[in-house]
Design a protein around this motif. Structure first.
Motif, PDB file in Angstrom:
ATOM      1  N   PHE A  30     -46.056 -51.093  56.349  1.00 51.50           N
ATOM      2  CA  PHE A  30     -45.006 -50.139  56.671  1.00 51.50           C
ATOM      3  C   PHE A  30     -45.566 -48.769  57.048  1.00 51.50           C
ATOM      4  O   PHE A  30     -44.903 -48.000  57.743  1.00 51.50           O
ATOM      5  N   ALA A  31     -46.769 -48.452  56.606  1.00 50.98           N
ATOM      6  CA  ALA A  31     -47.393 -47.164  56.932  1.00 50.98           C
ATOM      7  C   ALA A  31     -48.339 -47.255  58.117  1.00 50.98           C
ATOM      8  O   ALA A  31     -48.857 -46.229  58.583  1.00 50.98           O
ATOM      9  N   HIS A  32     -48.574 -48.454  58.618  1.00 55.70           N
ATOM     10  CA  HIS A  32     -49.550 -48.648  59.697  1.00 55.70           C
ATOM     11  C   HIS A  32     -49.000 -48.098  61.010  1.00 55.70           C
ATOM     12  O   HIS A  32     -47.870 -48.401  61.411  1.00 55.70           O
TER      13      HIS A  32
ATOM     14  N   SER B 102     -40.177 -46.783  58.633  1.00 52.32           N
ATOM     15  CA  SER B 102     -40.632 -47.482  57.427  1.00 52.32           C
ATOM     16  C   SER B 102     -41.705 -46.750  56.640  1.00 52.32           C
ATOM     17  O   SER B 102     -42.023 -47.154  55.519  1.00 52.32           O
ATOM     18  N   GLN B 103     -42.280 -45.674  57.186  1.00 51.18           N
ATOM     19  CA  GLN B 103     -43.439 -45.065  56.540  1.00 51.18           C
ATOM     20  C   GLN B 103     -43.118 -44.453  55.172  1.00 51.18           C
ATOM     21  O   GLN B 103     -44.015 -44.207  54.365  1.00 51.18           O
TER      22      GLN B 103
ATOM     23  N   LEU C 278     -40.940 -48.609  46.909  1.00 46.72           N
ATOM     24  CA  LEU C 278     -40.495 -50.000  46.890  1.00 46.72           C
ATOM     25  C   LEU C 278     -40.291 -50.505  45.472  1.00 46.72           C
ATOM     26  O   LEU C 278     -39.316 -51.212  45.182  1.00 46.72           O
ATOM     27  N   LYS C 279     -41.195 -50.140  44.584  1.00 43.94           N
ATOM     28  CA  LYS C 279     -41.084 -50.573  43.193  1.00 43.94           C
ATOM     29  C   LYS C 279     -39.798 -50.062  42.569  1.00 43.94           C
ATOM     30  O   LYS C 279     -39.086 -50.806  41.879  1.00 43.94           O
ATOM     31  N   ASN C 280     -39.474 -48.805  42.824  1.00 45.25           N
ATOM     32  CA  ASN C 280     -38.249 -48.233  42.272  1.00 45.25           C
ATOM     33  C   ASN C 280     -37.009 -48.932  42.822  1.00 45.25           C
ATOM     34  O   ASN C 280     -36.057 -49.224  42.079  1.00 45.25           O
TER      35      ASN C 280
END
Length: 316
Positions: free
Chosen positions: A224-226, A235-236, A243-245
């Motif tokens: 997502f950061a690529h 998505s960055q 995502l965990k939250n």
């Protein structure tokens, strides 16, 4: 435009729910079903009120139901509530019943089917992609339970085009691709893990899955950061912590639920795997070995036991 009927495609849980919702908002609704006729009245059982408090309410909604081939009207607004893999087929069955400038909205999981649908629309028709977190369970052909309040958003699939307003007020956002990616990210974790391990949503928070969860989130955060990921601008912000939250919150809120993919695997039905993990594998500029295992664990039942062992022995 409110005087013309909405055409709702799909008599599953979400299709029935939206037929009821639109009818409640004062719209005429024509519902298209494929195999099971829901009849002319739909029962909606709500387990929560508008503030989310537990309160069982039952309402009846009068909706006309049709097979695709029996439609004769010209519709200028349609809502497709199908599985991702059925989206283009369902649209093709009713495409000639739509006006040349119709608003076409779709609510389906994952990403990929929307672009295929866009290719089938006419130049003056407008495609609105949607995403929802409403919890709905189908009990019978004409009976659904609204099990959890959620949000629904629609936005232009082609964000660079001009359009007349969406036919429903207060439901549009300019960043629909971001919203869809946020939901896809959650689905790419909860759905395959619960399906492969045959567990409820809340069980993914158990200690035995902690290493798998962390490894999966870290891998997703990387793609997502690529900078070469097609949707990196949208998505960055989806870091591993973000995502965990999100996943912890959803898993806790739906802890006793079974994901749609879990149910599809359990009942030997086709899943939306190719539009969730499959989309990530096809569009990622980097290798995604964990998503590959999750995809294959859902897709190939004969490999599932071996894949489960591999997933539980992952190291960070």
């Amino acid at each position: 435009m409110k005087n013309t009927p909405w055409l709702v495609i799909g008599a599953g849980a979400i299709g029935l729910f939206w037929a009821c919702k639109l009818e409640k908002l004062g719209h005429k609704v024509h519902l298209v079903y494929r195999s099971e006729n829901p009849g002319s009245k739909i029962t909606l059982e709500s387990l929560t009120d508008e503030e989310g408090h537990q309160q069982i309410r039952v309402s009846k909604h009068k909706v006309k139901s049709f097979k695709p081939e029996s439609l004769t009207k010209q519709y200028n607004k349609v809502l497709l509530c199908t599985k991702s893999f059925d989206l283009t087929t369902a649209f093709s069955q009713i495409a000639d019943k739509l006006t040349h400038d119709a608003h076409i909205a779709c609510l389906c999981n994952g990403i990929g089917a929307q672009e295929a649908l866009q290719q089938l629309t006419l130049p003056e028709q407008t495609l609105w992609a949607g995403t929802t977190t409403e919890g709905v369970l189908k009990i019978e052909a004409n009976h659904i339970k609204h099990t959890g309040l959620g949000d629904t958003y629609f936005g232009l699939w082609q964000t660079d085009r001009q359009s007349s307003p969406f036919p429903l007020e207060g439901m549009t956002v300019v960043n629909i691709h971001q919203r869809m990616l946020e939901k896809l990210a959650v689905n790419a974790v909860i759905n395959p893990i619960t399906a492969i391990f045959n567990i409820h949503n809340g069980d993914i928070l158990n200690d035995e899955y902690a290493t798998l969860m962390n490894a999966t989130l870290n891998e997703l955060a990387q793609v997502f950061a690529h900078r070469q990921f097609t949707y990196v601008k949208e998505s960055q912000h989806l870091t591993a912590e973000n995502l965990k939250n999100r996943i912890n919150t959803i898993a806790q809120l739906t802890r006793l639920n079974r994901s749609s993919m879990h149910e599809d695997v359990r009942l030997h039905r086709r899943t939306e795997n190719d539009f969730i993990s499959g989309f990530l594998l096809a569009s990622s500029p980097i290798e995604l070995p964990i998503q590959r295992l999750l995809h294959d664990g859902v897709a190939y039942s004969e490999q599932r036991e071996d894949i489960k062992k591999k997933l539980l022995t992952l190291s960070l």
